[in-house]
Design a protein around this motif. Structure first.
Motif, mmCIF file in Angstrom:
data_model
loop_
_atom_site.group_PDB
_atom_site.id
_atom_site.type_symbol
_atom_site.label_atom_id
_atom_site.label_comp_id
_atom_site.label_asym_id
_atom_site.label_seq_id
_atom_site.Cartn_x
_atom_site.Cartn_y
_atom_site.Cartn_z
ATOM 1 N N ALA A 160 0.848 -1.201 0.000
ATOM 2 C CA ALA A 160 0.000 0.000 0.000
ATOM 3 C C ALA A 160 0.881 1.247 0.000
ATOM 4 O O ALA A 160 2.110 1.167 -0.099
ATOM 5 N N LYS A 161 0.232 2.412 0.145
ATOM 6 C CA LYS A 161 0.970 3.680 0.147
ATOM 7 C C LYS A 161 2.063 3.660 1.227
ATOM 8 O O LYS A 161 1.863 3.101 2.294
ATOM 9 N N ASP A 162 3.186 4.267 0.943
ATOM 10 C CA ASP A 162 4.343 4.280 1.847
ATOM 11 C C ASP A 162 4.946 2.882 2.052
ATOM 12 O O ASP A 162 5.681 2.657 3.017
ATOM 13 N N GLY A 163 4.591 1.973 1.182
ATOM 14 C CA GLY A 163 5.182 0.637 1.270
ATOM 15 C C GLY A 163 6.248 0.468 0.200
ATOM 16 O O GLY A 163 7.056 1.391 -0.036
ATOM 17 N N PHE A 164 6.249 -0.680 -0.463
ATOM 18 C CA PHE A 164 7.236 -0.923 -1.523
ATOM 19 C C PHE A 164 7.057 0.108 -2.634
ATOM 20 O O PHE A 164 5.935 0.435 -3.025
ATOM 21 N N GLU A 165 8.192 0.577 -3.152
ATOM 22 C CA GLU A 165 8.151 1.649 -4.161
ATOM 23 C C GLU A 165 8.260 1.121 -5.590
ATOM 24 O O GLU A 165 7.932 1.809 -6.545
ATOM 25 N N ARG A 166 8.785 -0.050 -5.728
ATOM 26 C CA ARG A 166 8.848 -0.696 -7.040
ATOM 27 C C ARG A 166 8.302 -2.118 -6.904
ATOM 28 O O ARG A 166 8.632 -2.831 -5.953
ATOM 29 N N ILE A 167 7.473 -2.485 -7.855
ATOM 30 C CA ILE A 167 6.919 -3.839 -7.880
ATOM 31 C C ILE A 167 7.374 -4.494 -9.183
ATOM 32 O O ILE A 167 7.184 -3.930 -10.266
ATOM 33 N N VAL A 168 7.991 -5.653 -9.063
ATOM 34 C CA VAL A 168 8.395 -6.410 -10.261
ATOM 35 C C VAL A 168 7.514 -7.645 -10.329
ATOM 36 O O VAL A 168 7.474 -8.439 -9.377
ATOM 37 N N ILE A 169 6.800 -7.784 -11.441
ATOM 38 C CA ILE A 169 5.958 -8.973 -11.622
ATOM 39 C C ILE A 169 6.650 -9.875 -12.642
ATOM 40 O O ILE A 169 7.020 -9.405 -13.734
ATOM 41 N N LEU A 170 6.851 -11.131 -12.285
ATOM 42 C CA LEU A 170 7.434 -12.097 -13.227
ATOM 43 C C LEU A 170 6.346 -13.055 -13.660
ATOM 44 O O LEU A 170 5.491 -13.444 -12.849
ATOM 45 N N GLY A 171 6.384 -13.452 -14.912
ATOM 46 C CA GLY A 171 5.370 -14.396 -15.383
ATOM 47 C C GLY A 171 5.875 -15.217 -16.539
ATOM 48 O O GLY A 171 7.005 -15.034 -17.023
ATOM 49 N N MET A 172 5.052 -16.136 -16.984
ATOM 50 C CA MET A 172 5.410 -16.987 -18.110
ATOM 51 C C MET A 172 4.151 -17.249 -18.932
ATOM 52 O O MET A 172 3.121 -17.651 -18.376
ATOM 53 N N ASP A 173 4.220 -16.952 -20.233
ATOM 54 C CA ASP A 173 3.106 -17.247 -21.137
ATOM 55 C C ASP A 173 3.599 -18.135 -22.255
ATOM 56 O O ASP A 173 4.558 -17.779 -22.946
ATOM 57 N N ASN A 174 2.949 -19.254 -22.446
ATOM 58 C CA ASN A 174 3.339 -20.189 -23.513
ATOM 59 C C ASN A 174 4.841 -20.456 -23.503
ATOM 60 O O ASN A 174 5.494 -20.433 -24.535
ATOM 61 N N GLY A 175 5.366 -20.662 -22.323
ATOM 62 C CA GLY A 175 6.790 -20.991 -22.210
ATOM 63 C C GLY A 175 7.711 -19.793 -22.306
ATOM 64 O O GLY A 175 8.927 -19.955 -22.303
ATOM 65 N N LYS A 176 7.177 -18.598 -22.466
ATOM 66 C CA LYS A 176 8.047 -17.416 -22.559
ATOM 67 C C LYS A 176 7.955 -16.606 -21.271
ATOM 68 O O LYS A 176 6.872 -16.269 -20.812
ATOM 69 N N ARG A 177 9.123 -16.292 -20.740
ATOM 70 C CA ARG A 177 9.151 -15.504 -19.503
ATOM 71 C C ARG A 177 9.021 -14.021 -19.817
ATOM 72 O O ARG A 177 9.482 -13.557 -20.863
ATOM 73 N N TRP A 178 8.433 -13.279 -18.889
ATOM 74 C CA TRP A 178 8.393 -11.829 -19.019
ATOM 75 C C TRP A 178 8.510 -11.212 -17.632
ATOM 76 O O TRP A 178 8.259 -11.869 -16.613
ATOM 77 N N ALA A 179 8.880 -9.951 -17.596
ATOM 78 C CA ALA A 179 8.975 -9.214 -16.337
ATOM 79 C C ALA A 179 8.392 -7.825 -16.541
ATOM 80 O O ALA A 179 8.620 -7.196 -17.577
ATOM 81 N N LYS A 180 7.624 -7.378 -15.578
ATOM 82 C CA LYS A 180 7.003 -6.061 -15.660
ATOM 83 C C LYS A 180 7.432 -5.281 -14.411
ATOM 84 O O LYS A 180 7.353 -5.809 -13.289
ATOM 85 N N VAL A 181 7.909 -4.060 -14.607
ATOM 86 C CA VAL A 181 8.317 -3.237 -13.458
ATOM 87 C C VAL A 181 7.307 -2.101 -13.306
ATOM 88 O O VAL A 181 6.983 -1.419 -14.285
ATOM 89 N N MET A 182 6.792 -1.926 -12.085
ATOM 90 C CA MET A 182 5.785 -0.887 -11.832
ATOM 91 C C MET A 182 6.227 -0.006 -10.662
ATOM 92 O O MET A 182 7.026 -0.434 -9.822
ATOM 93 N N ASP A 183 5.662 1.215 -10.629
ATOM 94 C CA ASP A 183 5.918 2.048 -9.456
ATOM 95 C C ASP A 183 4.891 1.717 -8.365
ATOM 96 O O ASP A 183 4.058 0.825 -8.536
ATOM 97 N N GLU A 184 4.951 2.470 -7.266
ATOM 98 C CA GLU A 184 4.099 2.116 -6.122
ATOM 99 C C GLU A 184 2.604 2.319 -6.416
ATOM 100 O O GLU A 184 1.755 1.781 -5.698
#
Lengths: 365, 124
Positions: A294-318
């Motif tokens: 939540a607010k004042d918590g983690f400032e960057r969120i990295v989401i890792l995933g896999m679609d049809n055998g392909k990995r991806w990473a998404k970086v988000m702000d808070e």
């Protein structure tokens, strides 16, 4: 070099731990396929199996691979017991703390998961006896796999953002976290980022893979490791004793973790952590730890995933705004995170040849 | 992680026990470490190669050859029970040897040292 090192490490593992028939079978697998080997599964009364780049294949007595278990080496109860004793250096009592957690950490950072009959004392597991299955998982540190993610987490040359890495199981959270730790600790000339004093609370011994107190993985030159300690206690111990600038923990989730993370933030120490979740909203719904996003918590969120055998990473702000999406070409390589290679042998080539080899050996002589 | 048997044997040989048993314990630890064999087999190999000059009779050797058989093969609680039993056994052998002290003057000292070693295997 990584491929050569891996085969050397693998051969050492074979000679140290595996009973004769299993050793012969596994050493019969060609080097290029060994590169793809992630796990060896040894089950009492059942065929020997390997996991090659996520795919199961049974292993024959001479090392041929097949999807048909009838051609595989059948493992005896005695071989499972012998393997268990060898993994414990003939000293089960010395590995008792590991055993009741369900695994034994081996030299080189490899790990053997164990199954058998669980013995309770009150509410606590006292022992696991009559071992029936052992899963030897090969450690692979992929240096460079977190480089592109790392660029997004730098606040300035002496500071980074509090970062939470989220993904479902087997999407590479721990691998990325391990490499981030190394990068944060050693610094990076191209980013003009100075290395920071980094403390790792390695509750499940997966990040450093310490063996007798010596980390088997490279976590960087400014890194201290507290091995086998609960995160809630370890964070406090690190704050009091080691004066870290960054604390790294894997798999937040216990209720006590929230207070410990907040304690670190109050002390001005950054936290880089992972958690099981399918996305940010999924994590926020978690009782307790969800509030850390939540607010004042983690400032960057990295989401890792896999679609049809392909990995991806998404970086988000808070606020959940996407800063970048990093994709990759192949399930095994880490693509934009940093290409993994085995000398001159590309992963794709190895996979193609593995398939040909398996096809050619489907009907063993 | 506790101290594995090969290291315990070597530590006892170097630091906890002196005289003729020292070499046996060190050899046992080395054999376990290098050949990846269990304590029972390593112990028998060690007393065959390094224990030839220890003045014990045939029945004593028979008892001692089984010393390492159960070591390392169970959890700490069970190992402590095994070592307690082993210690009692060695103490009985020691007292028998004391009774026959006139003819086997040095023997009881050897067994006494060994029973002390049995007690410390899991403690170091």
């Amino acid at each position: 070099m990584q491929g050569k090192d891996r085969i050397e490490g693998f051969n050492k593992l074979l000679s140290t731990y595996l009973p004769d028939r299993i050793k012969k079978a596994v050493s019969g697998i060609k080097d290029e396929y060994i590169n793809e080997l992630e796990e060896i599964r040894v089950r009492s009364g059942l065929p020997l199996m390997g996991v090659f780049s996520g795919a199961d294949y049974f292993i024959g007595a001479e090392g041929y691979l097949s999807q048909n278990p009838q051609y595989a080496l059948n493992i005896t109860e005695k071989e499972v017991n012998t393997l268990f004793l060898l993994l414990c250096e003939q000293s089960i009592y010395a590995y008792q703390d590991d055993i009741i957690r369900g695994f034994v950490t081996l030299k080189g950072g490899h790990r053997a998961g164990i199954c058998g009959t669980v013995v309770y004392e009150g509410d606590n597991i006292k022992a696991i006896k009559d071992i029936s299955s052992i899963n030897i998982r090969f450690s692979r540190q992929i240096k460079g796999c977190a480089c592109n993610v790392f660029h997004q987490l730098i606040r300035n040359r002496q500071d980074i953002y509090n970062t939470l890495i989220l993904s479902p199981p087997r999407c590479g959270k721990t691998t990325v976290l391990r490499d981030l730790c190394r990068l944060i600790s050693q610094g990076n000339d191209s980013n003009k980022f100075e290395g920071l004093r980094t403390a790792v609370v390695d509750e499940r011994s997966e990040l450093a893979a310490s063996f007798r107190g010596v980390p088997q993985n490279d976590l960087g030159p400014r890194t201290d490791v507290l091995d086998g300690c609960r995160k809630s206690q370890g964070i406090e111990m690190m704050l009091r004793g080691m004066a870290p600038q960054v604390i790294i923990v894997d798999e937040l989730g216990a209720t006590g973790d929230v207070d410990a993370v907040k304690m670190a933030w109050n002390a001005g120490v950054r936290i880089i952590a992972t958690a099981h979740a399918f996305g940010l909203e999924d994590f926020k719904r978690r009782l307790g730890v969800g509030q850390l996003a939540a607010k004042d918590g983690f400032e960057r969120i990295v989401i890792l995933g896999m679609d049809n055998g392909k990995r991806w990473a998404k970086v988000m702000d808070e606020n959940g705004n996407e800063l970048s999406v990093l994709a990759q070409n192949n399930r095994m390589s880490y693509g934009l995170y940093g290409e993994r290679s085995y000398g001159n042998h590309s992963v794709n080539q190895a996979r193609r040849e593995t398939a040909c080899y398996i096809k050619a050996h489907r009907n063993p002589p | 992680m506790g101290v594995p048997l090969f290291a315990a044997f070597k530590n006892i040989g170097k630091e906890r026990i002196g005289g003729i048993w020292s070499e046996v314990f060190i050899e046992c630890g080395n054999v376990m470490k290098e050949q990846h064999i269990d304590a029972g087999e390593a112990w028998r190999m060690a007393i065959e190669s390094k224990g030839v000059n220890i003045p014990l009779n045939e029945s004593d050797w028979q008892e001692l050859s089984d010393f390492g058989e159960m070591l390392g093969k169970s959890d700490r609680h069970n190992q402590e029970s095994i070592l307690d039993l082993e210690k009692e056994n060695l103490e009985m052998m020691e007292s028998k040897a004391k009774e026959a002290m006139n003819t086997k003057g040095k023997l009881y000292k050897n067994l006494g040292a060994l029973s002390g070693a049995a007690a410390v295997i899991l403690l170091i």
